[in-house]
Design a protein around this motif. Structure first.
Motif, PDB file in Angstrom:
ATOM      1  N   PRO A 258       0.842  -1.210   0.000  1.00 53.31           N
ATOM      2  CA  PRO A 258       0.000   0.000   0.000  1.00 53.31           C
ATOM      3  C   PRO A 258       0.869   1.249   0.000  1.00 53.31           C
ATOM      4  O   PRO A 258       0.954   1.988   0.980  1.00 53.31           O
ATOM      5  N   TYR A 259       1.500   1.483  -1.119  1.00 51.60           N
ATOM      6  CA  TYR A 259       2.560   2.491  -1.265  1.00 51.60           C
ATOM      7  C   TYR A 259       2.427   3.131  -2.629  1.00 51.60           C
ATOM      8  O   TYR A 259       2.273   2.440  -3.636  1.00 51.60           O
ATOM      9  N   ARG A 260       2.467   4.457  -2.659  1.00 50.29           N
ATOM     10  CA  ARG A 260       2.426   5.158  -3.937  1.00 50.29           C
ATOM     11  C   ARG A 260       3.485   6.252  -3.940  1.00 50.29           C
ATOM     12  O   ARG A 260       3.890   6.767  -2.885  1.00 50.29           O
ATOM     13  N   LEU A 261       3.908   6.634  -5.131  1.00 44.57           N
ATOM     14  CA  LEU A 261       4.940   7.644  -5.291  1.00 44.57           C
ATOM     15  C   LEU A 261       4.614   8.456  -6.538  1.00 44.57           C
ATOM     16  O   LEU A 261       4.383   7.890  -7.610  1.00 44.57           O
ATOM     17  N   TYR A 262       4.561   9.788  -6.375  1.00 45.24           N
ATOM     18  CA  TYR A 262       4.179  10.651  -7.494  1.00 45.24           C
ATOM     19  C   TYR A 262       5.123  11.839  -7.617  1.00 45.24           C
ATOM     20  O   TYR A 262       5.644  12.350  -6.621  1.00 45.24           O
ATOM     21  N   ASN A 263       5.300  12.310  -8.854  1.00 45.11           N
ATOM     22  CA  ASN A 263       5.861  13.640  -9.091  1.00 45.11           C
ATOM     23  C   ASN A 263       4.760  14.664  -8.899  1.00 45.11           C
ATOM     24  O   ASN A 263       3.602  14.431  -9.274  1.00 45.11           O
ATOM     25  N   ILE A 264       5.117  15.825  -8.362  1.00 43.95           N
ATOM     26  CA  ILE A 264       4.161  16.921  -8.276  1.00 43.95           C
ATOM     27  C   ILE A 264       4.887  18.202  -8.694  1.00 43.95           C
ATOM     28  O   ILE A 264       5.736  18.729  -7.988  1.00 43.95           O
ATOM     29  N   GLY A 265       4.579  18.637  -9.904  1.00 40.89           N
ATOM     30  CA  GLY A 265       5.251  19.802 -10.480  1.00 40.89           C
ATOM     31  C   GLY A 265       4.323  20.502 -11.456  1.00 40.89           C
ATOM     32  O   GLY A 265       3.149  20.144 -11.603  1.00 40.89           O
ATOM     33  N   ASN A 266       4.861  21.494 -12.142  1.00 43.85           N
ATOM     34  CA  ASN A 266       4.067  22.292 -13.077  1.00 43.85           C
ATOM     35  C   ASN A 266       4.106  21.740 -14.492  1.00 43.85           C
ATOM     36  O   ASN A 266       3.322  22.139 -15.344  1.00 43.85           O
ATOM     37  N   HIS A 267       5.068  20.844 -14.765  1.00 43.38           N
ATOM     38  CA  HIS A 267       5.226  20.236 -16.088  1.00 43.38           C
ATOM     39  C   HIS A 267       5.571  21.281 -17.148  1.00 43.38           C
ATOM     40  O   HIS A 267       5.299  21.088 -18.329  1.00 43.38           O
ATOM     41  N   GLN A 268       6.192  22.395 -16.703  1.00 39.55           N
ATOM     42  CA  GLN A 268       6.594  23.448 -17.637  1.00 39.55           C
ATOM     43  C   GLN A 268       7.878  24.107 -17.129  1.00 39.55           C
ATOM     44  O   GLN A 268       7.815  25.136 -16.451  1.00 39.55           O
ATOM     45  N   PRO A 269       9.040  23.536 -17.418  1.00 40.13           N
ATOM     46  CA  PRO A 269      10.296  24.119 -16.937  1.00 40.13           C
ATOM     47  C   PRO A 269      10.496  25.552 -17.425  1.00 40.13           C
ATOM     48  O   PRO A 269      10.123  25.904 -18.544  1.00 40.13           O
ATOM     49  N   VAL A 270      11.079  26.367 -16.565  1.00 38.24           N
ATOM     50  CA  VAL A 270      11.348  27.778 -16.873  1.00 38.24           C
ATOM     51  C   VAL A 270      12.838  28.028 -16.682  1.00 38.24           C
ATOM     52  O   VAL A 270      13.415  27.642 -15.659  1.00 38.24           O
ATOM     53  N   GLY A 271      13.465  28.671 -17.648  1.00 44.68           N
ATOM     54  CA  GLY A 271      14.874  29.013 -17.522  1.00 44.68           C
ATOM     55  C   GLY A 271      15.089  30.065 -16.438  1.00 44.68           C
ATOM     56  O   GLY A 271      14.253  30.944 -16.237  1.00 44.68           O
ATOM     57  N   ILE A 272      16.224  29.974 -15.743  1.00 43.15           N
ATOM     58  CA  ILE A 272      16.521  30.934 -14.677  1.00 43.15           C
ATOM     59  C   ILE A 272      16.599  32.351 -15.237  1.00 43.15           C
ATOM     60  O   ILE A 272      16.129  33.315 -14.613  1.00 43.15           O
ATOM     61  N   ALA A 273      17.150  32.503 -16.437  1.00 46.06           N
ATOM     62  CA  ALA A 273      17.226  33.833 -17.047  1.00 46.06           C
ATOM     63  C   ALA A 273      15.821  34.404 -17.279  1.00 46.06           C
ATOM     64  O   ALA A 273      15.572  35.587 -17.047  1.00 46.06           O
ATOM     65  N   SER A 316      -4.083  19.113 -11.833  1.00 48.00           N
ATOM     66  CA  SER A 316      -3.896  19.951 -13.017  1.00 48.00           C
ATOM     67  C   SER A 316      -3.386  21.324 -12.607  1.00 48.00           C
ATOM     68  O   SER A 316      -4.176  22.221 -12.303  1.00 48.00           O
ATOM     69  N   PRO A 317      -2.069  21.513 -12.559  1.00 48.20           N
ATOM     70  CA  PRO A 317      -1.535  22.817 -12.179  1.00 48.20           C
ATOM     71  C   PRO A 317      -1.966  23.885 -13.170  1.00 48.20           C
ATOM     72  O   PRO A 317      -1.959  23.658 -14.378  1.00 48.20           O
ATOM     73  N   SER A 318      -2.346  25.053 -12.653  1.00 49.15           N
ATOM     74  CA  SER A 318      -2.942  26.054 -13.533  1.00 49.15           C
ATOM     75  C   SER A 318      -2.297  27.433 -13.419  1.00 49.15           C
ATOM     76  O   SER A 318      -2.757  28.379 -14.064  1.00 49.15           O
ATOM     77  N   THR A 319      -1.235  27.563 -12.629  1.00 50.59           N
ATOM     78  CA  THR A 319      -0.650  28.880 -12.377  1.00 50.59           C
ATOM     79  C   THR A 319       0.600  29.081 -13.232  1.00 50.59           C
ATOM     80  O   THR A 319       1.598  28.377 -13.069  1.00 50.59           O
ATOM     81  N   SER A 320       0.546  30.035 -14.141  1.00 52.23           N
ATOM     82  CA  SER A 320       1.710  30.339 -14.980  1.00 52.23           C
ATOM     83  C   SER A 320       2.786  31.028 -14.148  1.00 52.23           C
ATOM     84  O   SER A 320       2.507  31.545 -13.056  1.00 52.23           O
TER      85      SER A 320
END
Length: 340
Positions: A258-273, A316-320
């Motif tokens: 009974p174990y689960r593992l998930y990524n939680i991110g925006n799925h939209q990488p942004v360059g530091i610049a 569903s991440p929605s914040t730009s």
């Protein structure tokens, strides 16, 4: 409504998770050691916001203290646990390795022991995108092997995932790990890029830009993170002896526990610049950029494959990045206008 224990309740994500739970009518017990990794005043100000709710109880204590945790669990009949307490940050783990192992590994074992003994319904805990280390495949998937961490912080978080699986398998303790990807937003940590850059630009001091800005991060706004955390909280893992929805490659990394593992991110990488550009536009000032080489323990890019979490919870991440920075800067200016 549930009674939920939140560790690291005075921390950035712990504060936001606790606030949302309280707003939904849950009872929340928080624990935090209020360490000096960064400004304790900010942590106390977060707690002051939470203490406006009568359903919030706070205990100052350390999860590495067995007696403290035992007393906490004995005095509070919580049903679920959200574990967010940790020593955080890649670079600082190079300076204080023993503290990181003590808090992140030993502290987690102490917590799981209490959860096992008290038969907690579900433990949701924070892992990190840093576990992907030297992986070259993009985007990062939880079905990828993660055997090459490049920082001690990453190694402690991977250790937590393995320890959680052991407890789930041996004791039927439901656990869900969340690999967070670069969380930012109001009440954020002063040692993270968005806070550091905003402060420096407003004060007219130089910004350290590592690898000449040629880095990308999957910046994820904290409200989206909270949505994901609370989404999995109600998805309690069960043993699954007959899973047939995995591909052949995924099946090798699946488990019946009974174990689960998930990524939680925006799925939209942004360059530091680009991040710096967005902050400049929002505050109306130009940054003084100082270029530095790549730092030990850093990676070139983080990028979350969130398909598993989407299927499980509808996440569903929605914040730009523009919306998120606007909300962060608005909070920053308001908070610091009071002299804090």
């Amino acid at each position: 409504m549930n009674h939920i224990l939140v560790t690291g309740a005075a921390g950035f994500i712990g504060f936001h998770v606790s606030a949302r739970l309280l707003a939904q009518g849950h009872q929340v017990t928080g624990i935090d050691n209020l360490n000096r990794h960064y400004d304790v005043g900010l942590k106390r100000d977060r707690l002051a916001e939470l203490q406006k709710y009568s359903a919030f109880q706070f205990h100052e204590g350390d999860i590495t203290d067995v007696a403290c945790l035992s007393n906490l669990f004995s005095q509070n009949s919580c049903q679920k646990v959200i574990h967010l307490a940790a020593e955080v940050g890649v670079r600082n783990s190079l300076l204080k390795p023993l503290e990181y192992v003590q808090s992140n590994v030993l502290g987690f074992v102490n917590l799981l022991e209490q959860c096992r003994l008290k038969k907690i319904e579900h433990v949701v805990y924070a892992s990190s995108s840093s576990v992907y280390g030297a992986n070259r495949k993009i985007p990062y998937s939880t079905h990828d092997a993660v055997d090459h961490p490049v920082s001690l912080y990453a190694a402690t978080k991977r250790a937590d995932e393995l320890i959680a699986h052991s407890y789930s398998h041996l004791y039927d303790l439901p656990t869900t790990g969340l690999r967070f990807f670069t969380v930012y937003g109001p009440w954020g940590r002063p040692d993270m890029a968005v806070y550091l850059f905003t402060k420096a630009i407003l004060e007219g001091t130089p910004i350290k830009v590592f690898n000449h800005g040629d880095l990308k991060r999957d910046f994820t706004f904290v409200d989206d993170i909270v949505n994901g955390v609370l989404g999995v909280l109600e998805q309690i893992p069960v043993r699954n002896e007959g899973e047939t929805n995995f591909t052949a490659d995924e099946m090798e990394l699946s488990t019946v526990a009974p174990y689960r593992l998930y990524n939680i991110g925006n799925h939209q990488p942004v360059g530091i610049a680009r991040l710096i550009d967005v902050i400049e536009q929002r505050v109306g000032k130009t940054a003084i950029r100082e270029n530095y080489p790549m730092q030990p323990g850093d990676v070139l890019e983080t990028y979350a494959d969130i398909s598993d979490l989407q299927r499980a919870t509808g996440f569903s991440p929605s914040t730009s990045i523009e919306q998120g920075i606007d909300r962060f800067v608005t909070w920053y200016l308001d908070y610091h206008s009071t002299g804090k």
